[in-house]
Write an enzyme that holds these catalytic residues in place. Structure first.
Site, short mmCIF file in Angstrom:
data_model
loop_
_atom_site.label_atom_id
_atom_site.label_comp_id
_atom_site.label_asym_id
_atom_site.label_seq_id
_atom_site.Cartn_x
_atom_site.Cartn_y
_atom_site.Cartn_z
N CYS A 135 0.85 -1.19 0.00
CA CYS A 135 0.00 0.00 0.00
C CYS A 135 0.89 1.24 0.00
O CYS A 135 1.87 1.29 0.74
CB CYS A 135 -0.89 -0.03 1.25
SG CYS A 135 -1.99 1.39 1.38
N HIS A 145 -9.13 -3.79 -1.78
CA HIS A 145 -8.11 -3.00 -1.06
C HIS A 145 -8.47 -1.51 -1.10
O HIS A 145 -8.44 -0.83 -0.07
CB HIS A 145 -6.74 -3.26 -1.71
CG HIS A 145 -5.61 -2.46 -1.13
ND1 HIS A 145 -4.54 -3.03 -0.50
CD2 HIS A 145 -5.40 -1.12 -1.09
CE1 HIS A 145 -3.71 -2.07 -0.10
NE2 HIS A 145 -4.20 -0.90 -0.45
N GLU A 146 -8.79 -1.01 -2.30
CA GLU A 146 -9.08 0.43 -2.43
C GLU A 146 -10.34 0.82 -1.67
O GLU A 146 -10.37 1.86 -1.01
CB GLU A 146 -9.20 0.83 -3.91
CG GLU A 146 -7.94 0.66 -4.74
CD GLU A 146 -6.68 1.17 -4.06
OE1 GLU A 146 -6.74 2.18 -3.34
OE2 GLU A 146 -5.63 0.54 -4.23
N HIS A 161 -10.03 1.36 2.01
CA HIS A 161 -9.52 2.68 2.42
C HIS A 161 -10.66 3.63 2.77
O HIS A 161 -10.53 4.47 3.66
CB HIS A 161 -8.69 3.29 1.29
CG HIS A 161 -7.26 2.84 1.24
ND1 HIS A 161 -6.37 3.06 2.27
CD2 HIS A 161 -6.56 2.17 0.29
CE1 HIS A 161 -5.19 2.56 1.94
NE2 HIS A 161 -5.28 2.01 0.74
NI NI Z 1 -3.61 1.08 -0.13
#
Ligand code: NI
Length: 222
Positions: free
Chosen positions: A143, A185-186, A189
């Site tokens: 990341c 993953h995004e 966030h």
């Molecule tokens: Ni990330």
């Protein structure tokens, strides 16, 4: 002779590469707010800057929260070239082809390696993820907000995701494997979650510089 003379007016090129927040900054723990006006000009500017920032940082994805904007917006992109490069790297330069194929096969069986796939350049406003099935795959992630580190993260193998594109149209896709991992993953966030919180085996949390080529550690840098 005056000590100070005003400079002639110059054209100022606005810097478009944004600072990326790193783990520990409170903005990364925030739950981002929905975007109410996907047509807002400042949103276009933000997306342009995020695209430039992602490219400059060598990432495959970026969430608005990572550039200190707690709004529900993510971008991601894996070019065919990038996918090829990552896959070649993980196969390693030293093996002959037969050996290589065998090793990759073994590694895939052991869920060591997840093939990196081409993912179209996507801007997703107010994304929603629907999980398809219970099947999980564990593979390497890194990341841009956790620089220098990588770890093995279980993710759902298949998802359906949707959201609004920059042209105002709805985007709805099904994704599997690496593509699905990147989107999960995004979108994490936007809920204030960094990948280490998704790890079930912290013993794999490593400095990328200590990992071999096969780790694919930089593939999912988002
Ligand atoms: Ni990330």
């Amino acid at each position: 002779m005056p000590l100070y003379r005003p400079r002639p007016s110059i054209h100022i090129v606005l810097m478009a590469i944004l600072k990326i927040a790193r783990m520990g900054h409170p903005v990364l723990g925030q739950v981002a707010a929905p975007i109410e006006d996907p047509d807002a000009p400042e949103l276009r500017r933000l997306v342009a800057d995020m695209l430039e920032t992602m490219e400059d940082a060598g990432g495959t994805g970026l969430a608005a929260t990572q550039v200190y904007v707690p709004r529900r917006l993510v971008i991601f992109y894996v070019s065919a070239d990038r996918a090829d490069r990552e896959n070649q790297r993980q196969e390693g330069p030293e093996n002959d082809e037969a050996e290589e194929a065998e090793e990759v096969e073994e590694a895939e069986e052991a869920e060591e390696v997840e093939k990196v796939e081409e993912v179209p350049l996507t801007v997703l406003i107010n994304p929603v993820i629907e999980l398809l099935g219970e099947e999980m795959v564990t593979s390497w992630e890194s990341c841009l907000s956790v620089p220098g580190l990588a770890g093995r993260v279980p993710r759902h193998r298949a998802i359906r995701y949707s959201g609004i594109g920059l042209d105002g149209r709805e985007i709805a896709r099904e994704a599997r494997g690496f593509h699905a991992r990147l989107v999960q993953h995004e979108c994490d966030h936007l809920d204030g979650i960094l990948y280490p919180r998704r790890m079930t085996d912290l013993s794999t949390l490593s400095f990328t510089s200590e990992l071999g080529a096969r780790s694919q550690a930089e593939a999912a840098e988002g």
